[in-house]
Scaffold this motif. Structure first.
Motif, PDB file in Angstrom:
ATOM      1  N   GLY A 153       4.672  -2.824   6.260  1.00 36.07           N
ATOM      2  CA  GLY A 153       3.962  -1.742   5.574  1.00 36.07           C
ATOM      3  C   GLY A 153       2.473  -1.949   5.723  1.00 36.07           C
ATOM      4  N   THR A 154       2.066  -2.527   6.859  1.00 37.68           N
ATOM      5  CA  THR A 154       0.652  -2.846   7.052  1.00 37.68           C
ATOM      6  C   THR A 154      -0.113  -1.615   7.533  1.00 37.68           C
ATOM      7  OG1 THR A 154       1.019  -3.576   9.312  1.00 37.68           O
ATOM      8  CG2 THR A 154       1.226  -5.234   7.603  1.00 37.68           C
ATOM      9  N   ASP A 155      -1.416  -1.761   7.679  1.00 36.38           N
ATOM     10  CA  ASP A 155      -2.233  -0.592   8.018  1.00 36.38           C
ATOM     11  C   ASP A 155      -3.148  -0.829   9.205  1.00 36.38           C
ATOM     12  OD1 ASP A 155      -4.771  -1.003   5.384  1.00 36.38           O
ATOM     13  OD2 ASP A 155      -4.103  -2.296   7.020  1.00 36.38           O
ATOM     14  N   ASN A 156      -2.806  -1.824  10.027  1.00 39.73           N
ATOM     15  CA  ASN A 156      -3.653  -2.055  11.201  1.00 39.73           C
ATOM     16  C   ASN A 156      -2.800  -2.647  12.320  1.00 39.73           C
ATOM     17  OD1 ASN A 156      -4.147  -5.217  11.310  1.00 39.73           O
ATOM     18  ND2 ASN A 156      -4.162  -4.576   9.174  1.00 39.73           N
ATOM     19  N   PHE A 157      -3.189  -2.380  13.546  1.00 36.31           N
ATOM     20  CA  PHE A 157      -2.381  -2.808  14.683  1.00 36.31           C
ATOM     21  C   PHE A 157      -2.297  -4.315  14.823  1.00 36.31           C
ATOM     22  CE2 PHE A 157      -1.010   1.030  16.334  1.00 36.31           C
ATOM     23  CZ  PHE A 157      -2.034   1.959  16.416  1.00 36.31           C
ATOM     24  N   GLY A 209       0.827  -1.203   0.000  1.00 37.14           N
ATOM     25  CA  GLY A 209       0.000   0.000   0.000  1.00 37.14           C
ATOM     26  C   GLY A 209       0.858   1.248   0.000  1.00 37.14           C
ATOM     27  N   GLY A 210       0.487   2.183   0.857  1.00 35.44           N
ATOM     28  CA  GLY A 210       1.173   3.474   0.876  1.00 35.44           C
ATOM     29  C   GLY A 210       2.660   3.374   1.153  1.00 35.44           C
ATOM     30  N   LEU A 211       3.031   2.556   2.123  1.00 37.35           N
ATOM     31  CA  LEU A 211       4.444   2.381   2.465  1.00 37.35           C
ATOM     32  C   LEU A 211       5.091   1.362   1.554  1.00 37.35           C
ATOM     33  CD1 LEU A 211       4.090   2.287   6.348  1.00 37.35           C
ATOM     34  CD2 LEU A 211       5.052   4.143   5.001  1.00 37.35           C
ATOM     35  N   GLY A 212       4.374   0.286   1.265  1.00 40.07           N
ATOM     36  CA  GLY A 212       4.925  -0.795   0.468  1.00 40.07           C
ATOM     37  C   GLY A 212       5.318  -0.361  -0.937  1.00 40.07           C
ATOM     38  N   TYR A 268      10.246  -1.262  10.654  1.00 38.47           N
ATOM     39  CA  TYR A 268       8.870  -0.834  10.920  1.00 38.47           C
ATOM     40  C   TYR A 268       8.665   0.592  10.436  1.00 38.47           C
ATOM     41  CZ  TYR A 268       5.587   1.710  13.914  1.00 38.47           C
ATOM     42  OH  TYR A 268       4.612   2.560  14.369  1.00 38.47           O
ATOM     43  N   ALA A 269       7.463   0.870   9.944  1.00 36.70           N
ATOM     44  CA  ALA A 269       7.106   2.258   9.647  1.00 36.70           C
ATOM     45  C   ALA A 269       5.592   2.386   9.756  1.00 36.70           C
ATOM     46  CB  ALA A 269       7.562   2.675   8.259  1.00 36.70           C
ATOM     47  N   ALA A 270       5.137   3.602  10.047  1.00 36.38           N
ATOM     48  CA  ALA A 270       3.695   3.846  10.133  1.00 36.38           C
ATOM     49  C   ALA A 270       3.453   5.321   9.874  1.00 36.38           C
ATOM     50  CB  ALA A 270       3.168   3.435  11.502  1.00 36.38           C
ATOM     51  N   ILE A 271       2.286   5.627   9.326  1.00 34.23           N
ATOM     52  CA  ILE A 271       1.975   7.023   9.017  1.00 34.23           C
ATOM     53  C   ILE A 271       0.573   7.382   9.486  1.00 34.23           C
ATOM     54  CG2 ILE A 271       3.506   7.320   7.041  1.00 34.23           C
ATOM     55  CD1 ILE A 271       1.291   6.474   5.202  1.00 34.23           C
ATOM     56  N   ARG A 329       0.328  -5.615  12.676  1.00 33.40           N
ATOM     57  CA  ARG A 329       1.640  -5.119  13.102  1.00 33.40           C
ATOM     58  C   ARG A 329       2.188  -5.922  14.274  1.00 33.40           C
ATOM     59  NH1 ARG A 329       3.359  -0.531  10.875  1.00 33.40           N
ATOM     60  NH2 ARG A 329       1.900   0.717   9.637  1.00 33.40           N
TER      61      ARG A 329
END
Lengths: 370, 77
Positions: free
Chosen positions: A126-130, A38-41, A149-152, A133
């Motif tokens: 690069g996931t989007d949910n806790f 997604g956004g990070l991936g 790890y990264a998160a936005i 993660r």
């Protein structure tokens, strides 16, 4: 593949002081898994493939939608409705045909995570949910894999490198040393609810790729045991040092067997009023009269629901005000069951036991796989 | 002690500010008490405290003019 081609392709990084053929070979030999396309991936994958990482795994079960395109720059309008991993693989192979790409068109769960992660050296979150993660973090700790790890969220992003040991007598820090317990749903907003600046995903995802390249090649100073927070509005960058937290080990599954028994998704949801129902029960309910199914996703989120009648009321609207609902039975649904849980609780707070109110576990994505 | 606080992520929206300075703050325990009574919505928010860029998990005494950061978890990707 010819050495001459590769020499030309990678020449400009090979000639860098401190890099050389040695680092290039290290990139070629490594296996990197990117979880989430997604956004990070998207930017992370682009730069890792471009840099010459030999083997790249991609995990994502989502399909491309229009609302992705402001930040997920591997995709185009022609890809809307198609599987992200299939499109990503095609685009990345055109960028670098020598990369060995392994696509996993599935959701990461406790049943497949250890098997998938085991065959890679480094993992990018690069996931989007806790829930995912924490699942990824715990799996990496159990398997001894480095985790970038990264998160936005909105205008800020975080990057960190976990699970890399630096001191002889001290264990490597992981995500649980930062936040030992999975946050409850609804407390922290996701991108659909809070919004996110598209280019921020590009900046932070690229930083993730940078950390991975540093780890692989030994150049520079990777963020081992540290987390940075970047603010795209002000360009402020803060780095924080993480030390082992006493609760971290306690909150993690102790071994692979315990990991496979862990329910990461329910851990996010407090279901005090027994609102959550399984797919089977949902099937029974939707055949009854006087059932209202409410899709609480933001408008235009894919996949669309065509299989049964329903109303679309985004959670963000419900949080502002609850409309009059005559139906006796209300079932909330969303993408993965998290937002619908929050919606069901809101409705329960309003209607109490005067109605039967439920939320479908696992959401639309799980229901479509039944 | 005078301390300088930075709120990250959602916390700056909840408190309505990115930075504040406080006088007469002794330690992280006192800080949490004050913040939770000034901004009640903070009570439900998970966050970690870092003092001068070092994350702390127990009660820590503040030095004069130190920087205290409140870091929430992000989940977006």
């Amino acid at each position: 593949m010819t050495d001459q081609n590769n020499d030309t392709r990678y020449r400009r990084q090979i000639i860098l002081p401190g890099f050389g053929d040695k680092a290039q070979q290290q990139l070629l030999n490594v296996r990197v898994l990117v979880i989430g396309a997604g956004g990070l991936g998207c930017p992370a994958l682009q730069y890792l493939v471009a840099a010459g990482v030999g083997t790249i795994g991609i995990v994502d079960d989502d399909i491309v939608s229009l609302s992705n395109l402001h930040r997920q720059v591997l995709y185009s309008v022609n890809d809307i409705g198609l599987s992200k991993v299939i499109v990503a693989e095609k685009v990345l192979k055109a960028l670098n045909p020598e990369t060995n790409i392994i696509s996993y068109n599935e959701r990461l769960t406790v049943d497949n995570a250890l098997l998938i992660i085991k065959s890679f050296d480094i993992v990018l979150d690069g996931t989007d949910n806790f829930a995912t993660r924490y699942l990824v973090n715990d799996a990496c700790v159990l398997l001894g894999k480095s985790l970038v790890y990264a998160a936005i969220s909105r205008y800020e992003g975080q990057v960190a490198v976990f699970n890399v040991k630096t001191k002889e007598n001290e264990r490597a820090v992981n995500y649980r040393d930062l936040f030992p317990t999975i946050p409850e749903e609804g407390i922290v907003q996701n991108c659909a609810e809070a919004g996110v600046l598209g280019v921020l995903a590009g900046i932070i995802g690229s930083m993730q790729a940078n950390e991975a390249i540093k780890l692989i090649s030994g150049i520079g100073k990777p963020l081992i045991g540290s987390i940075i927070n970047y603010n795209s509005l002000t360009n402020e960058l803060h780095e924080f040092c993480i030390t082992p937290h006493t609760d971290a080990e306690m909150m993690m599954p102790k071994n692979e067997a315990a990991f496979k028994q862990t329910d990461y998704f329910s851990a996010c949801v407090k279901d005090e009023n027994n609102l959550i129902i399984s797919k089977d029960i949902f099937e029974k309910f939707r055949l009854l009269n006087d059932v209202l199914i409410i899709d609480v996703r933001e408008k235009n989120e894919l996949p669309p629901i065509t299989e049964f009648n329903h109303l679309q009321i985004p959670l963000s609207e419900l949080q502002r005000s609850i409309p009059d609902i005559p139906a006796d039975i209300i079932i909330c649904i969303c993408q993965t069951g998290k937002r619908s849980g929050v919606a069901a609780q809101l409705l329960f707070d309003t209607f109490g036991n005067t109605k039967k109110i439920h939320s479908l576990t696992g959401g639309i994505l799980a229901w479509k796989e039944r | 002690m005078k301390i300088n606080i930075i709120f990250f992520g959602q916390l700056s929206e909840i408190t309505g500010t990115k930075n504040i300075s406080l006088e007469d703050m002794a330690d992280t325990k006192a800080l949490n008490l004050l913040l939770h009574s000034t901004y009640p919505l903070l009570k439900d928010q998970p966050y970690r405290i870092a003092v001068n860029n070092q994350l702390v998990s127990e009660d820590v005494l503040f030095d004069e003019d130190c920087t205290v950061a409140l870091l929430p978890p992000f989940s977006g990707g």
